[in-house]
Design a protein around this motif. Structure first.
Motif, mmCIF file in Angstrom:
data_model
loop_
_atom_site.group_PDB
_atom_site.id
_atom_site.type_symbol
_atom_site.label_atom_id
_atom_site.label_comp_id
_atom_site.label_asym_id
_atom_site.label_seq_id
_atom_site.Cartn_x
_atom_site.Cartn_y
_atom_site.Cartn_z
ATOM 1 N N VAL A 51 82.712 28.753 81.842
ATOM 2 C CA VAL A 51 82.276 29.384 80.587
ATOM 3 C C VAL A 51 83.195 29.071 79.413
ATOM 4 O O VAL A 51 83.056 29.655 78.346
ATOM 5 N N ARG A 62 83.878 35.901 76.402
ATOM 6 C CA ARG A 62 82.713 35.398 75.661
ATOM 7 C C ARG A 62 81.446 36.135 76.108
ATOM 8 O O ARG A 62 80.754 35.718 77.037
ATOM 9 N N LYS A 65 78.037 34.112 75.956
ATOM 10 C CA LYS A 65 78.012 33.018 76.940
ATOM 11 C C LYS A 65 77.797 33.568 78.345
ATOM 12 O O LYS A 65 77.026 33.012 79.144
ATOM 13 N N GLU A 68 74.280 34.588 78.697
ATOM 14 C CA GLU A 68 73.435 33.391 78.790
ATOM 15 C C GLU A 68 73.411 32.858 80.220
ATOM 16 O O GLU A 68 72.349 32.522 80.762
#
Length: 498
Positions: A51, A62, A65, A68
Motif C-alpha cells: 500500500v 493511508r 488506499k 480501495e
C-alpha cells in the motif's frame, strides 16, 4: 457472517489477528509497506497487497488506499490491531460508509473517548472517581495559573487529544508554569494537531492499573479483570501482569464495575480498556479509555482462557456474548515483557539492524507473540518492539520464575534489546514483593547493574561456534542468554534517513 478480514496493521499484532481468524475459517488479507515485503504477516496471509512506501504516512495510515484494497478484494471486515488507525474515528466511519465492518467500537465511541475532556464529561453521570482538575480545555495563561494554584502543586498539564506521554508536562511550582504550558501546547499541536490542554493534580507515585472490558451489540458489557501496567519508561509500558498483586477481591469488583459503567457511558462495543491511576492508599481515579485491543491483552487471555480477537470478531458479526460476568473467574497469573529493540543501558534508545541470531524460548507456560525470524532486519520506520514474551503460572511466583527462565532461553544477537532489563525487574525485590509503582525505573534501575553485552563480532563468532558444536556434539541441552549484542545504536546513526 465474516468470511474475509483485512488486517490494517503489521508485525506481531497482524499475525496475532490472522491466526485467530484462520482458526475461525476466515480468510485474511495483509497490507504492507515497501519496508515490510518480507515480513511474516505478509507470508502468513491468504492475500497481501503493498500500500505504499516505508513511512507509516505513506502506507499503514493511508485510509483511502486501504479501503480501495478492501473493496477490490471483497473483504467483509477490517481489523485495525493497535496503533496506526486503530483509534481513528474517520477510518471506522469511512469503512462503514463503504459497507465494510470495522472490528471495533463505533466511530462515535472512538471520537468521544479519544478526547480526554469529553470522556470525563461523558462518565460524570456514573460517579466515576476522577483526579481533581479542570473540566474544560484551558488557553488563558492567567486563568490557568489561578486554576493550578487552586488544584495545588505539583500539577500535570495534559493534551486533551494526547496519549503515550506526548503533550504532558509536570509542573512543581508557579514559576515554571507558563513555560511548561507552552511546551505542552506546542507538543500537542505537533503530535495530534490539537493544542487543547487541561490541568490535573499530579499523583506522584501511582500504580497504573487497567481493566479489560468487552461489550456486544445487544447491550451486554462485562469486565475481564485487571492488568497491572506500572513498570514504564517514558510513560509507556514495558512489563504488564494480570491480575494485580495489590487489589482485594472487593476492590477488583468495584473497579471492574466502574470500568463497565465507563463503557456504558459511550455505548461501547467490542474490546476496550479503561485505565486508572491508583494511589498508595488504593484510591483509584479514571484516567482514560483505550478504544482498541491493547498490546498487553495476552495476559488477560492467559488468566481467563478467552481469545479476545475471536471475541472481537464474534461481536462484529452481531453475536451476543456467550458468557455473563458471573461465569468469569481468574485462573493463575500471567506476566508479559515487551521485548523492544532498545538499549536499556542508554536510556532505552531504539536500535535497528539485523537479527544475527534469534531463538525463542519454549516449554510449559511460555508464549511468544512476535513478527520476526532470524536474519530479518528491524526497520527504522516503526515501533521498535520485537516481541511480547508472556509467561503463565499457577500463581504469581511461578509466573515470575518462569519469565526468568524464558528470558535466559531467549537468544537475540545483533540488536540491542530489553531482555536483560526484564530479568533485572523480575529479580528485584520491589517487583517480587509487589511493592512498586510507576517510578520503579526512576527509583531502582541502574544500567550498570546489567551484565555487559558482547561486542558484535564476538556475538557473531559465538553464534557460529554454537551452531558448529551443536551439529558435531549434539548436546542434550543448550541454554543461551544473549540479551544484547551491539554497543551503539544503529537507530541513532540512521535516524536521519527518516
Amino acid at each position: 457472517m465474516i468470511k474475509k478480514i483485512l488486517v490494517a496493521n503489521r508485525g506481531e499484532i497482524a499475525l496475532r489477528v490472522m491466526r485467530s481468524a484462520k482458526e475461525m475459517g476466515i480468510k485474511t488479507v495483509a497490507i504492507f509497506s515497501e519496508a515490510d515485503r518480507g515480513a511474516l504477516h505478509v507470508q502468513f496471509a491468504d492475500e497481501a497487497v503493498c500500500v505504499g512506501g516505508p513511512k507509516s504516512a505513506d502506507s499503514y495510515l493511508r485510509i483511502e488506499k486501504i479501503l480501495e484494497v478492501s473493496l477490490d478484494l471483497q473483504v467483509d471486515a477490517i481489523h485495525p490491531g493497535y496503533g496506526f488507525l486503530s483509534e481513528n474515528a474517520l477510518f471506522a466511519q469511512r469503512a462503514e460508509a463503504v459497507g465494510i465492518t470495522f472490528i471495533g467500537p463505533s466511530p462515535a465511541s472512538i471520537d468521544l473517548m479519544g478526547n480526554k475532556l469529553a470522556a470525563k464529561a461523558a462518565v460524570a453521570n456514573y460517579n466515576i472517581p476522577m483526579v481533581p482538575g479542570t473540566k474544560e480545555a484551558i488557553t488563558n495563561i492567567t486563568e490557568a495559573k489561578k486554576i493550578a494554584q487552586e488544584v495545588g502543586f505539583p500539577i500535570l498539564i495534559k493534551a486533551s487529544a494526547g496519549g503515550g506521554g506526548k503533550g504532558m508536562r509536570i509542573v512543581t511550582d508557579l514559576g515554571d508554569f507558563e513555560e511548561q504550558m507552552q511546551l505542552a501546547v506546542s507538543e500537542a499541536v505537533s503530535a495530534f494537531g490539537d493544542g487543547a490542554v487541561f490541568i490535573e493534580k499530579y499523583i506522584g507515585s501511582p500504580r497504573h492499573i487497567e481493566v479489560q472490558v468487552l461489550g456486544d451489540k445487544h447491550g451486554n458489557i462485562v469486565h475481564l479483570f485487571e492488568r497491572e501496567c506500572s513498570i514504564q519508561r517514558r510513560h509507556q509500558k514495558v512489563i504488564e501482569e494480570a491480575p494485580s498483586s495489590v487489589l482485594t477481591p472487593a476492590l477488583r469488583e468495584e473497579m471492574g464495575q466502574c470500568a463497565v459503567n465507563v463503557a456504558k457511558a459511550c455505548n461501547y462495543i467490542g474490546a476496550g480498556t479503561v485505565e486508572f491511576l491508583v494511589d498508595e492508599n488504593l484510591n483509584y481515579y479514571f484516567l482514560e479509555m483505550n478504544t482498541r485491543l491493547q498490546v498487553e491483552h495476552p495476559v488477560t487471555e492467559q488468566i481467563t482462557g478467552l481469545d479476545l480477537v475471536k471475541e472481537q470478531i464474534k461481536v462484529a458479526q452481531g453475536e451476543s456474548l456467550s458468557f455473563k460476568q458471573g461465569d468469569l473467574k481468574i485462573e493463575g497469573h500471567a506476566v508479559e515483557l515487551r521485548v523492544y529493540a532498545e538499549d536499556p543501558r542508554n536510556n532505552f534508545l531504539p536500535d535497528i539492524g539485523k537479527l544475527v541470531s534469534y531463538k525463542r524460548p519454549q516449554g510449559p507456560g511460555v508464549r511468544v507473540d512476535d513478527g520476526f525470524e532470524e536474519g530479518m532486519e528491524i526497520p527504522i520506520y516503526y515501533d521498535p518492539m520485537i516481541a511480547k514474551l508472556v509467561t503463565f503460572g499457577q500463581n504469581r511466583q511461578e509466573a515470575i520464575d518462569r519469565m526468568i527462565r524464558a528470558i535466559d532461553e531467549y537468544e537475540i544477537t545483533g540488536i540491542e534489546n530489553t531482555l536483560a532489563f526484564g530479568k533485572f525487574v523480575m529479580q528485584h525485590e520491589a517487583f517480587r514483593s509487589g511493592n512498586f509503582d510507576t517510578k520503579f525505573i526512576q527509583n531502582y534501575y541502574n544500567p550498570e547493574l546489567l551484565s555487559s553485552p558482547p561486542a558484535q563480532e564476538e556475538a557473531e563468532v559465538a553464534a557460529v561456534l554454537a551452531a558448529f558444536l551443536y551439529k558435531t556434539t549434539k548436546p542434550k541441552t543448550t541454554t543461551t542468554f544473549a540479551a544484547t549484542s551491539v554497543s551503539t545504536s544503529n537507530w541513532k546513526k540512521n535516524r536521519s534517513q527518516l
